[in-house]
Design an enzyme around this catalytic site. Structure first.
Site, mmCIF file in Angstrom:
data_model
loop_
_atom_site.group_PDB
_atom_site.id
_atom_site.type_symbol
_atom_site.label_atom_id
_atom_site.label_comp_id
_atom_site.label_asym_id
_atom_site.label_seq_id
_atom_site.Cartn_x
_atom_site.Cartn_y
_atom_site.Cartn_z
ATOM 1 C CG ASP A 276 -2.040 0.898 1.011
ATOM 2 O OD1 ASP A 276 -3.402 0.441 1.275
ATOM 3 O OD2 ASP A 276 -1.738 1.880 1.021
ATOM 4 C CG HIS B 166 -7.931 -3.154 -3.046
ATOM 5 N ND1 HIS B 166 -8.814 -2.712 -3.431
ATOM 6 C CD2 HIS B 166 -8.022 -2.809 -1.991
ATOM 7 C CE1 HIS B 166 -9.252 -1.088 -3.253
ATOM 8 N NE2 HIS B 166 -8.880 -1.425 -2.506
HETATM 9 P P1 5GP Z 1 -9.725 0.740 -0.100
HETATM 10 O O1 5GP Z 1 -10.114 1.466 -1.437
HETATM 11 O O2 5GP Z 1 -9.238 -0.461 0.455
HETATM 12 O O3 5GP Z 1 -10.445 1.647 0.472
HETATM 13 O O4 5GP Z 1 -8.540 1.801 -0.100
HETATM 14 C C1 5GP Z 1 -6.747 1.578 -1.030
HETATM 15 C C2 5GP Z 1 -5.586 1.970 -0.972
HETATM 16 O O5 5GP Z 1 -5.209 2.182 -1.766
HETATM 17 C C3 5GP Z 1 -5.654 2.761 0.303
HETATM 18 O O6 5GP Z 1 -4.996 2.190 1.343
HETATM 19 C C4 5GP Z 1 -4.256 3.543 -0.350
HETATM 20 O O7 5GP Z 1 -3.038 4.109 0.784
HETATM 21 C C5 5GP Z 1 -3.935 2.792 -1.324
HETATM 22 N N1 5GP Z 1 -3.370 2.739 -2.822
HETATM 23 C C6 5GP Z 1 -4.002 3.901 -3.325
HETATM 24 N N2 5GP Z 1 -3.374 4.635 -4.754
HETATM 25 C C7 5GP Z 1 -2.375 3.568 -4.887
HETATM 26 C C8 5GP Z 1 -1.507 3.173 -5.078
HETATM 27 O O8 5GP Z 1 -1.986 4.354 -6.523
HETATM 28 N N3 5GP Z 1 -0.550 2.877 -5.302
HETATM 29 C C9 5GP Z 1 -0.053 1.839 -4.026
HETATM 30 N N4 5GP Z 1 -0.073 0.695 -4.261
HETATM 31 N N5 5GP Z 1 -1.521 1.823 -2.972
HETATM 32 C C10 5GP Z 1 -2.361 2.911 -3.371
#
Ligand code: 5GP
Ligand code: ZN
Length: 106
Positions: free
Chosen positions: A29, A94
């Site tokens: 992340d 994810h």
């Molecule tokens: P969720 O959709 O589960 O609420 O959160 C998405 C997660 O993806 C977040 O924890 C954020 O930090 C992570 N994230 C967002 N954009 C990117 C990216 O471009 N690369 C990576 N590795 N993680 C990301």
């Protein structure tokens, strides 16, 4: 489609994978909340957990277990999480794997 994880899958956004096969990719992340914070991501664009098919979920679960062991979290404690129903920032399925985590934490 404007999806960050699809762009990562297609190599449009460079990313070093912790693990990759034809169905699943794993990378850290970008904003970790624990020393280990991996995202186990379906290569198929699935917009919500409610849309996931058994085959995709089984493939993600298999790799999730492998990551829990390989990171050492098997013995250090971990939490896994899926945001859905609009709680997710990125609508491409994810699983968060986060740790170490103790039983005394919420
Ligand atoms: P969720 O959709 O589960 O609420 O959160 C998405 C997660 O993806 C977040 O924890 C954020 O930090 C992570 N994230 C967002 N954009 C990117 C990216 O471009 N690369 C990576 N590795 N993680 C990301
Ligand atoms: Zn996507």
């Amino acid at each position: 489609m404007d999806c960050i994880f699809c762009k990562i899958r297609d190599g449009e956004i460079p990313k070093e994978f912790t693990y990759e096969d034809k169905d699943v990719m794993v990378f850290p992340d970008i904003n970790p909340i624990r020393p280990t914070h991996l995202l186990i991501v379906s290569k198929k664009h699935i917009r919500d957990f409610l849309d996931v098919d058994e085959d995709s979920l089984a493939k993600m679960t298999k790799i999730l277990k492998k990551m829990i062991k390989e990171t050492g979290l098997e013995k250090k404690g971990y939490r896994i999480g899926i945001n859905g129903g609009g709680a997710q920032i990125i609508s491409h399925l994810h699983i968060h794997l986060m740790g170490p985590w103790s039983k005394h934490e919420i």
